[in-house]
Design a protein around this motif. Structure first.
Motif, mmCIF file in Angstrom:
data_model
loop_
_atom_site.group_PDB
_atom_site.id
_atom_site.type_symbol
_atom_site.label_atom_id
_atom_site.label_comp_id
_atom_site.label_asym_id
_atom_site.label_seq_id
_atom_site.Cartn_x
_atom_site.Cartn_y
_atom_site.Cartn_z
ATOM 1 N N SER A 188 0.516 -1.017 -0.272
ATOM 2 C CA SER A 188 0.002 0.085 0.184
ATOM 3 C C SER A 188 1.263 1.210 -0.025
ATOM 4 C CB SER A 188 -1.129 -0.228 1.626
ATOM 5 O OG SER A 188 -1.832 -0.603 1.205
ATOM 6 N N THR A 190 3.203 1.607 -1.658
ATOM 7 C CA THR A 190 3.488 1.749 -3.624
ATOM 8 C C THR A 190 3.330 3.116 -3.966
ATOM 9 O OG1 THR A 190 4.734 -0.827 -3.241
ATOM 10 C CG2 THR A 190 4.770 0.428 -5.165
ATOM 11 N N VAL B 175 2.241 10.258 -4.538
ATOM 12 C CA VAL B 175 1.026 9.644 -3.922
ATOM 13 C C VAL B 175 1.103 8.086 -4.217
ATOM 14 C CG1 VAL B 175 -1.570 9.187 -4.753
ATOM 15 C CG2 VAL B 175 -0.498 11.166 -5.629
ATOM 16 N N THR B 176 0.363 7.402 -2.725
ATOM 17 C CA THR B 176 0.708 6.658 -2.712
ATOM 18 C C THR B 176 -0.461 5.174 -2.871
ATOM 19 O OG1 THR B 176 -0.028 6.317 -0.467
ATOM 20 C CG2 THR B 176 2.076 6.558 -0.996
ATOM 21 N N PHE B 177 -0.675 3.860 -2.886
ATOM 22 C CA PHE B 177 -1.739 3.042 -3.452
ATOM 23 C C PHE B 177 -2.865 3.516 -2.026
ATOM 24 C CE2 PHE B 177 -4.442 -0.966 -2.683
ATOM 25 C CZ PHE B 177 -5.102 -0.501 -4.054
ATOM 26 N N SER B 178 -2.366 3.774 -0.702
ATOM 27 C CA SER B 178 -2.772 3.893 0.709
ATOM 28 C C SER B 178 -3.829 5.032 -0.279
ATOM 29 C CB SER B 178 -2.295 4.029 1.171
ATOM 30 O OG SER B 178 -1.752 2.965 1.775
ATOM 31 N N VAL B 180 -4.878 6.791 -2.854
ATOM 32 C CA VAL B 180 -5.761 5.661 -3.840
ATOM 33 C C VAL B 180 -6.959 5.514 -3.567
ATOM 34 C CG1 VAL B 180 -4.166 7.436 -5.986
ATOM 35 C CG2 VAL B 180 -4.811 4.391 -5.803
ATOM 36 N N LYS B 181 -6.213 4.538 -2.753
ATOM 37 C CA LYS B 181 -7.300 3.069 -1.634
ATOM 38 C C LYS B 181 -8.306 4.467 -1.257
ATOM 39 C CE LYS B 181 -7.310 -0.635 1.064
ATOM 40 N NZ LYS B 181 -5.810 -1.335 2.188
ATOM 41 N N ASN B 195 -5.387 3.193 -10.954
ATOM 42 C CA ASN B 195 -4.643 3.494 -10.167
ATOM 43 C C ASN B 195 -3.725 5.303 -10.092
ATOM 44 O OD1 ASN B 195 -5.543 1.851 -8.058
ATOM 45 N ND2 ASN B 195 -3.922 0.618 -8.771
ATOM 46 N N PRO B 198 -5.180 9.357 -11.581
ATOM 47 C CA PRO B 198 -4.929 10.826 -10.555
ATOM 48 C C PRO B 198 -4.069 11.679 -11.077
ATOM 49 C CG PRO B 198 -5.718 8.681 -9.168
ATOM 50 C CD PRO B 198 -5.827 8.057 -10.668
#
Lengths: 382, 382
Positions: A188, A190, B175-178, B180-181, B195, B198
């Protein structure tokens, strides 16, 4: 691909521990390059290459299929690349040298990708200027090996994104976060650029087919740590109407210090192509070998070339003649030669290589643009 | 941004349920557009706009700061866009009309982004040809509103990726995956293109500053469902050396059927700009209103314009004169007019609008290239 075994970690961004190549083949699900396959290549090329003979290139995916297609007059293109995060070191060159040999012998086109976006995403201490500078510096090293522009197209990810994006979006739609998490060990934390990059790295495998509208086989000569990228690429290939890229995979050239580590972050373990010959000699003379603790022991028991970094440089780069190699190996195992003496043989070879390479590097400086993939813009179908 | 309340869901890709705009302001953390702020805009522009007066534009981020900077001669640029996943419907036009008004009144540049990569990533039934076609079709609708090329730059994400990528990689690294999650509700099954998007959608907010090397304020007129993108964009802006983009946010134009739903997937609820006037009339005549069950009841109790889709079209688009609007509202509430009669007033307005719009759409067909952001390539610093 992270590995639970603490001894060995092989990912596209980190190689650590003692490398067990047999286990890598099993773990990655690739094929060993058999004597039959080598013989077949030698027969087609009417040549032999030490990196194949001596198992530097040891693993593959679909190499036999590539040769089948070649013999059916369906010629492949070559694809390899470099993540320009720093200066080139000697360990980067063998893959490129072998790629040039394949290009020459099979008379085919090479797409060479400079993944400066990847390095920017992953190494957050690097600026865009840094990765641009290393793209240029690394390009000089590639071209110094004697490539000619006619069949060589260097793709700069950021500069040539207009050539890549349309294919990349098609790849990206077919790859989920689950997949890159499983294949590359992303999590997460990354960043979304790193997550995206596998789509960009897949593109050159399809680029020729896409530009010319003709499904064309592609083979990727590369170090085996890049295999995770090709697994993702192969997974989407047929669904996008392309062949799965084949690959021919090499071992790592060890650093000059102990073990399987190759670390650009430890300058003494690595000879950079930009090092002065004097500095290179210093590094060679400080290299880790397979020697014994005392002269007496070495004379009696002999040394071990199998774990010696100096010997690997002879084997994969500097001693193309089998007789020379056999000779030094026997002297080593028999205790006839001490490690200091042996390094005194490698050092001038390394110095001479660097002098020639650095002169060639200067010579290509005004020719870099001739190799640019920007030339493909005119050929892209619209 | 998913919402636990089953009644309302507002994300950039889905708007569902009865929309509570007060709650959206609270949930998204935006500001209400106050009477003072409206008065300030009217004073500067020496004009008034019904979409502001009548609270179609109701929410903002940093609009007051944008006006401060404007009065200090630090003029802003405008940025808005469209996800070309289908034909334009009437509900898309008010934001663009208001954007044109701002462009005219503040005499400033508009960057209009066609996020065809986004639509390709998210709507997996769409082909690249589809999103390209809708990019073109939607561009005609935009230009039919009277934009002039001098101050209008249409960015086609795929076609103009070379203008966007260098900024996008800088955004993506931050910007991390966390993130956008959490912001968009993405999960492991989300593809790596979605992903990544954005980062691309952030770029036009910084593009002017980047190209001209001068930190320039930017304001984004848009529907409030796009706010999650601007939260991500604002979060990285200052770390990249740019201003946070401001925004001025509108409500949704309701569909012609019941409730707050606006669904291009339900053709009868939506008047497309490409509908024949006859078809548009049919849709208007079948529209959901705030009428009573019987004529008798409606005569006695009056109808409810607050929930009526026909009335909203008068309010936000077709009745700019306050007296006309007041008049029809009173007749509606007082039971003087029946819904069928009221629709007979809207129908010819809609038909006339479409006839004019479709003629203008034809007229701009040979001018599309004049608006292309490709013109910026010459201005990009290298």
């Amino acid at each position: 691909m992270a590995n639970n075994d603490e001894d060995m970690l092989v990912t596209p961004w980190e190689v650590r521990g003692k490398i067990d190549y047999d286990r890598l083949i099993k773990q990655f699900g690739t094929q060993r390059i058999t004597p039959d396959l080598k013989a077949r290549i030698n027969k087609i090329t009417k040549d032999r290459h030490i990196m194949l003979e001596r198992d530097y290139f040891f693993s593959h995916r679909d190499l036999d299929w590539i040769l089948d297609e070649y013999e059916k007059k369906n010629k492949f293109v070559l694809y390899t690349g470099r993540g320009p995060s720093g200066h080139t070191h000697i360990g980067h060159l063998p893959t490129w040298m072998f790629t040039k040999w394949m290009q020459d012998k099979f008379d085919t086109r090479l797409y060479f990708q400079m993944t400066n976006d990847e390095k920017y995403f992953f190494d957050t201490h690097l600026s865009l200027d840094d990765v641009r500078r290393f793209t240029y510096e690394n390009t000089l090293d590639l071209l110094a090996l004697g490539f000619e522009p006619e069949n060589t197209y260097i793709i700069d990810d950021i500069e040539h994104i207009d050539l890549l994006y349309e294919l990349a979006v098609q790849v990206a739609r077919k790859v989920t976060f689950s997949t890159v998490k499983a294949v590359f060990g992303f999590n997460s934390s990354t960043n979304i650029g790193s997550n995206w990059h596998p789509a960009i790295q897949a593109v050159p495998a399809f680029l020729h087919s896409w530009i010319y509208g003709k499904k064309t086989p592609c083979i990727i000569p590369c170090a085996i740590d890049q295999d995770p990228f090709w697994r993702v690429t192969r997974d989407v290939a047929e669904r996008l109407g392309y062949y799965k890229p084949a690959s021919i995979q090499n071992k790592f050239v060890p650093g000059l210090k102990e073990g399987g580590k190759m670390s650009a972050s430890d300058p003494m373990s690595t000879v950079f192509t930009t090092d002065s010959p004097k500095m290179a000699k210093k590094k060679v003379m400080a290299a880790f070998t397979g020697g014994r603790a005392t002269v007496k022991e070495q004379r009696e028991l002999g040394a071990n070339p199998d774990i010696c970094s100096v010997f690997k440089y002879y084997k994969y780069i500097f001693m193309p003649d089998d007789k020379d190699l056999k000779d030094i190996e026997q002297k080593c195992r028999g205790g006839e030669i001490l490690c200091g003496e042996c390094k005194q043989i490698l050092a001038p070879m390394m110095m001479e290589f660097l002098e020639n390479h650095q002169a060639a590097r200067e010579d290509v400086k005004d020719r870099v643009e001739e190799f640019s993939a920007a030339r493909l813009r005119d050929e892209v179908r619209r």
